[in-house]
Design an enzyme around this catalytic site. Structure first.
Site, PDB file in Angstrom:
ATOM      1  N   GLY A 266       0.864  -1.061  -0.074  1.00  0.00           N
ATOM      2  CA  GLY A 266      -0.023  -0.178   0.072  1.00  0.00           C
ATOM      3  C   GLY A 266       0.670   1.217   0.149  1.00  0.00           C
ATOM      4  O   GLY A 266       2.126   1.269  -0.157  1.00  0.00           O
TER       5      GLY A 266
ATOM      6  N   ASP B 156      -1.673 -13.367   6.110  1.00  0.00           N
ATOM      7  CA  ASP B 156      -3.019 -12.969   6.454  1.00  0.00           C
ATOM      8  C   ASP B 156      -2.996 -12.501   7.877  1.00  0.00           C
ATOM      9  O   ASP B 156      -2.973 -13.460   9.005  1.00  0.00           O
ATOM     10  CB  ASP B 156      -4.027 -14.259   6.058  1.00  0.00           C
ATOM     11  CG  ASP B 156      -5.445 -13.745   6.417  1.00  0.00           C
ATOM     12  OD1 ASP B 156      -5.613 -12.604   6.841  1.00  0.00           O
ATOM     13  OD2 ASP B 156      -6.530 -14.633   6.387  1.00  0.00           O
TER      14      ASP B 156
ATOM     15  N   THR C 147      -9.649   0.631   4.400  1.00  0.00           N
ATOM     16  CA  THR C 147      -9.698   2.242   4.384  1.00  0.00           C
ATOM     17  C   THR C 147     -10.820   2.704   3.048  1.00  0.00           C
ATOM     18  O   THR C 147     -10.769   3.870   3.094  1.00  0.00           O
ATOM     19  CB  THR C 147      -8.351   2.672   3.789  1.00  0.00           C
ATOM     20  OG1 THR C 147      -8.175   2.052   2.175  1.00  0.00           O
ATOM     21  CG2 THR C 147      -7.484   2.297   4.648  1.00  0.00           C
TER      22      THR C 147
ATOM     23  N   ASP D 222      -7.791   9.992  11.585  1.00  0.00           N
ATOM     24  CA  ASP D 222      -8.657  10.909  12.321  1.00  0.00           C
ATOM     25  C   ASP D 222      -9.897  10.726  12.352  1.00  0.00           C
ATOM     26  O   ASP D 222     -10.911  11.384  12.862  1.00  0.00           O
ATOM     27  CB  ASP D 222      -8.298  12.319  11.252  1.00  0.00           C
ATOM     28  CG  ASP D 222      -8.763  11.946   9.810  1.00  0.00           C
ATOM     29  OD1 ASP D 222      -8.297  10.981   9.168  1.00  0.00           O
ATOM     30  OD2 ASP D 222      -9.177  12.870   9.396  1.00  0.00           O
TER      31      ASP D 222
ATOM     32  N   TYR E 241     -16.186   2.670   9.256  1.00  0.00           N
ATOM     33  CA  TYR E 241     -14.634   2.824   9.172  1.00  0.00           C
ATOM     34  C   TYR E 241     -14.056   3.472  10.631  1.00  0.00           C
ATOM     35  O   TYR E 241     -13.103   2.583  11.313  1.00  0.00           O
ATOM     36  CB  TYR E 241     -14.083   3.723   8.138  1.00  0.00           C
ATOM     37  CG  TYR E 241     -12.874   3.710   8.167  1.00  0.00           C
ATOM     38  CD1 TYR E 241     -11.815   3.000   7.770  1.00  0.00           C
ATOM     39  CD2 TYR E 241     -12.329   5.222   8.240  1.00  0.00           C
ATOM     40  CE1 TYR E 241     -10.555   3.257   7.740  1.00  0.00           C
ATOM     41  CE2 TYR E 241     -11.202   5.558   8.100  1.00  0.00           C
ATOM     42  CZ  TYR E 241     -10.014   4.765   7.983  1.00  0.00           C
ATOM     43  OH  TYR E 241      -8.862   5.010   7.935  1.00  0.00           O
TER      44      TYR E 241
ATOM     45  N   LYS F 218     -11.766   1.319  13.527  1.00  0.00           N
ATOM     46  CA  LYS F 218     -10.420   1.598  13.663  1.00  0.00           C
ATOM     47  C   LYS F 218     -10.266   2.003  15.215  1.00  0.00           C
ATOM     48  O   LYS F 218      -9.134   1.888  15.754  1.00  0.00           O
ATOM     49  CB  LYS F 218     -10.078   2.858  12.706  1.00  0.00           C
ATOM     50  CG  LYS F 218     -10.010   2.675  11.287  1.00  0.00           C
ATOM     51  CD  LYS F 218      -8.782   1.485  11.066  1.00  0.00           C
ATOM     52  CE  LYS F 218      -7.357   2.493  11.264  1.00  0.00           C
ATOM     53  NZ  LYS F 218      -6.198   1.418  10.898  1.00  0.00           N
TER      54      LYS F 218
ATOM     55  N   TRP G 152      -5.498  12.103   5.619  1.00  0.00           N
ATOM     56  CA  TRP G 152      -5.404  12.873   4.364  1.00  0.00           C
ATOM     57  C   TRP G 152      -4.264  12.257   3.635  1.00  0.00           C
ATOM     58  O   TRP G 152      -3.353  12.776   3.043  1.00  0.00           O
ATOM     59  CB  TRP G 152      -5.474  14.145   4.466  1.00  0.00           C
ATOM     60  CG  TRP G 152      -6.882  14.854   4.675  1.00  0.00           C
ATOM     61  CD1 TRP G 152      -7.710  14.390   5.572  1.00  0.00           C
ATOM     62  CD2 TRP G 152      -7.277  16.052   4.396  1.00  0.00           C
ATOM     63  NE1 TRP G 152      -8.861  14.939   5.869  1.00  0.00           N
ATOM     64  CE2 TRP G 152      -8.604  16.343   5.130  1.00  0.00           C
ATOM     65  CE3 TRP G 152      -6.762  16.891   3.921  1.00  0.00           C
ATOM     66  CZ2 TRP G 152      -9.363  17.511   5.032  1.00  0.00           C
ATOM     67  CZ3 TRP G 152      -7.427  18.350   3.476  1.00  0.00           C
ATOM     68  CH2 TRP G 152      -8.689  18.559   4.384  1.00  0.00           C
TER      69      TRP G 152
END
Length: 300
Positions: A10, A44, A70, A110, A134, A138, A159
Site C-alpha cells: 500500500g 493474512d 480504508t 482521524d 470505518y 479503527k 489525508w
C-alpha cells in the site's frame, strides 16, 4: 532489529520499503497478495496462528501495521469484514508481539473523531466520536491493542497521499488536467500527510525503541504541519502541476452525498509526537511539492 511490515504494497508500506533501503535493520514485508517488483511474504493478519508463527520464525522485534480496510463508503455495507481487518487483526498483531516482548507500531486515523463539533486541533486524549463503520472499527482496533497490554505506539494520521496507489493527489492531478471546471468541498478542514513523512516518523520511533528501556507506549498524532480544506489542497495541486485551465471552485459537502458523515475538522495536534521523539514535521505544501516532484508532476 527485525521489523515486520504489514500492508507492504500500500501507500505507506511502499514508503517503508524506501526507508528500508538505507536501514541497517532487517525488514520482512508482508501483504495478502504479491505485486510484481515488490518482494512480498504472503501473510493474512486475520489469522492469529499465522501471525504468531512468522513473528517467532523471523525473530521479529517490531511490527509496523500499515494494513487496513480504508474504503470509508464501502465499509458501511461491508461491516463484518471491515471489523475483522481493522479491529480483530490489530489485536492479533498485539498478541503476537507481546509473546516476544516486542513493539507494535499501528497506524490509525482521524476518523476516530468527527461526531462532536470542535474547532481546535485534536489531542490524543480527546474522546473518540466516530460517525461511520470505518471510524468505529479503527477505534475498536486501538482499544483492542490497548487491552492486550503489549508495547505499542498508535499513530493517528489523516489525508494520506504518496507516489503509490490511488489517492487524492493523483485523482486531482488527472481531473484538473482534463476538466474545464471542478467543484471541491471547502467545509472539511484538515491536513494532508505525505506517506514518506509518516514513514520517517515511524523510523524515528523504531530508532528510539532500539535504545532500550522503552517507556513511550501510547497514542500519537501525525500529519504534516498546517491546515487546509480539500478545496485548498486541490488548488495547490493544480498550481504546482500547472493545470491552470481548470477552474477549481469551492462547494459544500452536501453536494456530494455520502453514506458517511466525514469529520468537518480533523486537524491533529502533533505536539506530543514532536516532543517525545524529537522530530520536525514538514509543512504540508513543502511535502506536497516534494511528492509531486518525485512523481514528475511539477511544471518546469
Amino acid at each position: 532489529m527485525n521489523i515486520l511490515v504489514t500492508g507492504a504494497n500500500g501507500q505507506l508500506g511502499n514508503e517503508m520499503r524506501i526507508i528500508a533501503k538505507t536501514s541497517s535493520d532487517k525488514y520482512v514485508f508482508t501483504d495478502v497478495v504479491a505485486v510484481e517488483g515488490n518482494p512480498t511474504t504472503i501473510l493474512d493478519i486475520t489469522d492469529l496462528n499465522a501471525v504468531k508463527a512468522i513473528v517467532k520464525d523471523k525473530k521479529i522485534d517490531v511490527i509496523v501495521n500499515c494494513a487496513a480496510y480504508t474504503n470509508v463508503d464501502k465499509a458501511e455495507s461491508d461491516e463484518a469484514f471491515c471489523r475483522i481487518l481493522n479491529a480483530q487483526a490489530p489485536m492479533n498483531l498485539a498478541e503476537a508481539i507481546k509473546e516476544v516482548d516486542g513493539l507494535l507500531i499501528h497506524v490509525s486515523t482521524d476518523y476516530v473523531f468527527g461526531g462532536d463539533l470542535y474547532n481546535t486541533p485534536c489531542k490524543e486524549d480527546q474522546k473518540g466520536t466516530p460517525t461511520g463503520v470505518y471510524g468505529h472499527t479503527k477505534l475498536e482496533g486501538e482499544q483492542n491493542i490497548q487491552s492486550v497490554g503489549c508495547n505499542y505506539a498508535i499513530l493517528r494520521t489523516a489525508w494520506l497521499y504518496s507516489e503509490f496507489g490511488k489517492n487524492f493527489v493523483k485523482t486531482m492531478l488527472n481531473l484538473t488536467a482534463t476538466k474545464p471546471q471542478l467543484n471541491v468541498v471547502f467545509d472539511q478542514v484538515g491536513t494532508p500527510t505525505y506517506a514518506l513523512d509518516l514513514a520517517k516518523a515511524i523510523n524515528a520511533i523504531v530508532a528510539e525503541y532500539k535504545q532500550g528501556e522503552w517507556d513511550k507506549t501510547g497514542i500519537y498524532h501525525f500529519s504534516n504541519e498546517g491546515v487546509c480544506s480539500w478545496f485548498d489542497f486541490t488548488k495547490m495541486i493544480s498550481a504546482y502541476a500547472g493545470n491552470t485551465s481548470c477552474n477549481v471552485l469551492p462547494c459544500h459537502s452536501d453536494e456530494f452525498p455520502s453514506p458517511v458523515k466525514r469529520p468537518a475538522f480533523s486537524v491533529l495536534d502533533k505536539t506530543k509526537i514532536k516532543s517525545t521523539f524529537n522530530i520536525t514535521i514538514p509543512y504540508w505544501t513543502d511535502s506536497l511539492k516534494q511528492c509531486m516532484a518525485n512523481m514528475g508532476a511539477i511544471k518546469k
